[in-house]
Write an enzyme that holds these catalytic residues in place. Structure first.
Site, PDB file in Angstrom:
ATOM      1  CG  ASN A   1      -0.265  -0.008   2.525  1.00  0.00           C
ATOM      2  OD1 ASN A   1       0.371   0.975   2.883  1.00  0.00           O
ATOM      3  ND2 ASN A   1      -0.354  -1.119   3.265  1.00  0.00           N
ATOM      4  NE  ARG A   2      -1.856   5.065  -4.178  1.00  0.00           N
ATOM      5  CZ  ARG A   2      -1.290   5.421  -5.328  1.00  0.00           C
ATOM      6  NH1 ARG A   2      -0.154   6.102  -5.322  1.00  0.00           N
ATOM      7  NH2 ARG A   2      -1.845   5.092  -6.476  1.00  0.00           N
TER       8      ARG A   2
END
Ligand code: CTP
Ligand code: CA
Length: 225
Positions: free
Chosen positions: A34-35
């Site tokens: 994820n970011r």
């Protein structure tokens, strides 16, 4: 109020912070991630150490250097983070869950790189990961618990639901998207507790982390004393 006691508000207090994303392997060369950059969690760990806390930072895969005076444990997957946090939490007075833990992992990790089959697609079967924060909340001797909630909509309602569902002391809710949150240096946090919500001024993550840690320290002491 949060700053009124001056520096070293957390002298001698054991603080565990989780930070960064988790990576869930699909095969030897691919993963689900994820970011999260880990910057907010690292800034929180640094701010807690500046206040005199003994800080253990459980970090997912990030490109950040370890803050001064912080003990760092590197992990990759949600299950590795779960194990590291649970073992550190036995000694913890405060647990701050700033990691963006992957909710799901591939049910099986392929032993070899997955090859294309003709021009067909690929379906992955996913299994839900353990909830680290909920498991810490279930301990007999539970630390003061601070969760994070990154939301794109219904910020306060979702954050309050997390506070209640996981029986947390505080939730730091931040709006993500539109230049805020992940992969950015600025962040805006609403601090949710059983008795209300307070908006922290938007600031670079380092400054915001100091503000947040000051407020956590004040509430931790109020509950303990
Ligand atoms: N968290 C955790 N373990 C997980 C998932 C989340 O400890 N397996 C923690 C996060 O570190 C964060 C808090 O729970 O402090 C809330 O995470 P979030 O992803 O916002 O909430 P979820 O409970 O996973 O719910 P959803 O993603 O469905 O909104
Ligand atoms: Ca989640």
């Amino acid at each position: 109020l949060a700053r009124s006691r001056g520096p070293h508000e957390l002298a001698g207090v054991n603080v565990v912070v989780s930070a960064g994303p988790t990576y869930e392997d699909i095969d030897p060369v691919r993963f689900l991630g994820n970011r999260s950059s880990g910057r907010m969690g690292f800034a929180v760990a640094e701010a807690a150490a500046e206040q005199g806390a003994n800080v253990t930072l459980v970090a997912g895969p990030v490109h950040l250097s370890t803050p001064r005076g912080v003990r760092r444990i590197d992990v990759r997957s949600a299950r590795e983070m779960h194990a590291a946090v649970l073992s550190a939490a036995a000694q913890a007075d405060i647990y701050i869950a700033a990691a963006a833990v992957g909710d799901f992992r591939p049910s099986e990790i392929a032993a070899h790189k997955i090859k294309k089959q003709g021009d067909g697609g690929l379906s992955l079967v996913l299994t839900q990961n353990p909830d680290i924060l909920a498991d810490i909340a279930g301990l007999a001797r539970r630390p003061f618990l601070v969760g994070f909630a990154a939301e794109t909509e219904n910020l306060e309602a979702y954050a309050r639901a997390k506070l209640e569902r996981k029986r947390l002391d505080l939730v730091a809710a931040n709006r993500v998207g539109n230049g805020l949150g992940f992969e950015t240096d600025e962040n805006a946090i609403t601090l949710i507790s059983a008795d209300g919500a307070e908006q922290l001024p938007t600031a670079p993550k380092c400054e915001l982390a100091r503000d947040l840690v000051g407020r956590i320290a004040a509430r931790y002491r109020a509950k303990r004393d």
